[in-house]
Write a protein that holds these residues in place. Structure first.
Motif, PDB file in Angstrom:
ATOM      1  N   TRP A   1     -24.436   7.936 -24.690  1.00 12.61           N
ATOM      2  CA  TRP A   1     -24.024   8.566 -23.423  1.00 12.61           C
ATOM      3  C   TRP A   1     -24.484   9.989 -23.296  1.00 12.61           C
ATOM      4  O   TRP A   1     -24.578  10.521 -22.200  1.00 12.61           O
ATOM      5  CB  TRP A   1     -22.540   8.386 -23.126  1.00 12.61           C
ATOM      6  CG  TRP A   1     -21.489   8.796 -24.099  1.00 12.61           C
ATOM      7  CD1 TRP A   1     -20.907   8.007 -25.039  1.00 12.61           C
ATOM      8  CD2 TRP A   1     -20.813  10.047 -24.170  1.00 12.61           C
ATOM      9  NE1 TRP A   1     -19.924   8.685 -25.700  1.00 12.61           N
ATOM     10  CE2 TRP A   1     -19.833   9.949 -25.179  1.00 12.61           C
ATOM     11  CE3 TRP A   1     -20.931  11.264 -23.471  1.00 12.61           C
ATOM     12  CZ2 TRP A   1     -18.991  11.002 -25.517  1.00 12.61           C
ATOM     13  CZ3 TRP A   1     -20.084  12.302 -23.800  1.00 12.61           C
ATOM     14  CH2 TRP A   1     -19.142  12.167 -24.816  1.00 12.61           C
TER      15      TRP A   1
ATOM     16  N   ASN B   1     -26.893  10.283 -15.317  1.00 10.27           N
ATOM     17  CA  ASN B   1     -25.436  10.291 -15.232  1.00 10.27           C
ATOM     18  C   ASN B   1     -24.947  10.792 -13.874  1.00 10.27           C
ATOM     19  O   ASN B   1     -23.869  10.415 -13.411  1.00 10.27           O
ATOM     20  CB  ASN B   1     -24.845  11.120 -16.364  1.00 10.27           C
ATOM     21  CG  ASN B   1     -24.968  10.409 -17.708  1.00 10.27           C
ATOM     22  OD1 ASN B   1     -25.227   9.203 -17.782  1.00 10.27           O
ATOM     23  ND2 ASN B   1     -24.814  11.165 -18.779  1.00 10.27           N
TER      24      ASN B   1
ATOM     25  N   GLU C   1     -17.149   1.926 -23.549  1.00 12.22           N
ATOM     26  CA  GLU C   1     -16.556   3.253 -23.613  1.00 12.22           C
ATOM     27  C   GLU C   1     -15.961   3.460 -25.006  1.00 12.22           C
ATOM     28  O   GLU C   1     -15.537   2.506 -25.658  1.00 12.22           O
ATOM     29  CB  GLU C   1     -15.454   3.371 -22.561  1.00 12.22           C
ATOM     30  CG  GLU C   1     -14.906   4.772 -22.379  1.00 12.22           C
ATOM     31  CD  GLU C   1     -13.844   4.845 -21.302  1.00 12.22           C
ATOM     32  OE1 GLU C   1     -13.210   3.805 -21.021  1.00 12.22           O
ATOM     33  OE2 GLU C   1     -13.654   5.931 -20.731  1.00 12.22           O
TER      34      GLU C   1
ATOM     35  N   SER D   1     -20.721   8.683 -17.452  1.00 13.47           N
ATOM     36  CA  SER D   1     -21.357   9.557 -18.437  1.00 13.47           C
ATOM     37  C   SER D   1     -20.771   9.383 -19.833  1.00 13.47           C
ATOM     38  O   SER D   1     -21.395   9.792 -20.805  1.00 13.47           O
ATOM     39  CB  SER D   1     -21.247  11.010 -17.997  1.00 13.47           C
ATOM     40  OG  SER D   1     -19.890  11.392 -17.886  1.00 13.47           O
ATOM     41  N   ARG D   2     -19.592   8.760 -19.962  1.00 18.09           N
ATOM     42  CA  ARG D   2     -18.980   8.561 -21.270  1.00 18.09           C
ATOM     43  C   ARG D   2     -19.237   7.157 -21.832  1.00 18.09           C
ATOM     44  O   ARG D   2     -18.642   6.795 -22.845  1.00 18.09           O
ATOM     45  CB  ARG D   2     -17.467   8.790 -21.183  1.00 18.09           C
ATOM     46  CG  ARG D   2     -17.083  10.220 -20.842  1.00 18.09           C
ATOM     47  CD  ARG D   2     -17.489  11.189 -21.908  1.00 18.09           C
ATOM     48  NE  ARG D   2     -17.056  12.553 -21.634  1.00 18.09           N
ATOM     49  CZ  ARG D   2     -16.149  13.188 -22.349  1.00 18.09           C
ATOM     50  NH1 ARG D   2     -15.565  12.587 -23.371  1.00 18.09           N
ATOM     51  NH2 ARG D   2     -15.819  14.418 -22.046  1.00 18.09           N
ATOM     52  N   TYR D   3     -20.101   6.398 -21.184  1.00 19.18           N
ATOM     53  CA  TYR D   3     -20.381   5.039 -21.619  1.00 19.18           C
ATOM     54  C   TYR D   3     -21.706   4.949 -22.376  1.00 19.18           C
ATOM     55  O   TYR D   3     -22.724   5.434 -21.901  1.00 19.18           O
ATOM     56  CB  TYR D   3     -20.447   4.095 -20.417  1.00 19.18           C
ATOM     57  CG  TYR D   3     -19.110   3.623 -19.937  1.00 19.18           C
ATOM     58  CD1 TYR D   3     -18.278   4.467 -19.216  1.00 19.18           C
ATOM     59  CD2 TYR D   3     -18.661   2.342 -20.224  1.00 19.18           C
ATOM     60  CE1 TYR D   3     -17.031   4.032 -18.788  1.00 19.18           C
ATOM     61  CE2 TYR D   3     -17.422   1.901 -19.803  1.00 19.18           C
ATOM     62  CZ  TYR D   3     -16.610   2.755 -19.084  1.00 19.18           C
ATOM     63  OH  TYR D   3     -15.389   2.320 -18.669  1.00 19.18           O
TER      64      TYR D   3
END
Length: 127
Positions: free
Chosen positions: A53, A74, A100, A30-32
């Motif tokens: 993201w 996600n 990221e 989810s942070r990419y």
């Protein structure tokens, strides 16, 4: 580092549709920031679509705008590329890419912006 595996490619006639998937593992998906690129024989790898993201920001190459849709789930660690109205010039190996550290609303259109890449899935559009 995140591992990426694409699927969903195949042979389709002009005007047909395909949905590509890219499953990520190894880190917090989810942070990419994510993207799709493609490479046709004898050509450079080119940008197709990207998504932030947070998933509220997207970007597309002019050649696919209005025909392709990028999305992500996600909860399933999966990136998608819905491809409609396919043309022979869409024939290529399609690659999923991830990075990221970008801001939550940032979309990345260039190859150097991405740290991790899948191995690709072949899409062939017959005329």
């Amino acid at each position: 580092q995140v591992q990426l595996v694409e699927s969903g490619g195949g042979l389709v006639q002009t005007g047909g549709s395909l949905r590509l998937s890219c499953v990520a593992s190894g880190r917090t998906f989810s942070r990419y920031a994510m993207g799709w690129f493609r490479q046709a024989p004898g050509k450079e790898r080119e940008f197709v679509a990207a998504i932030s993201w947070i998933a509220t920001s997207t970007a597309y190459a002019d050649s696919v705008k209005g025909r392709f849709t990028i999305s992500r789930d996600n909860a399933k660690n999966t990136l998608y590329l819905q491809m409609n109205s396919l043309k022979p010039e869409d024939t290529a190996v399609y690659y999923c890419a991830a990075t990221e550290g970008a801001g939550p609303y940032i979309v990345l259109r260039t190859r150097p912006g991405y740290e991790d890449w899948g191995r690709g899935t072949q899409v062939t559009v017959s005329s």
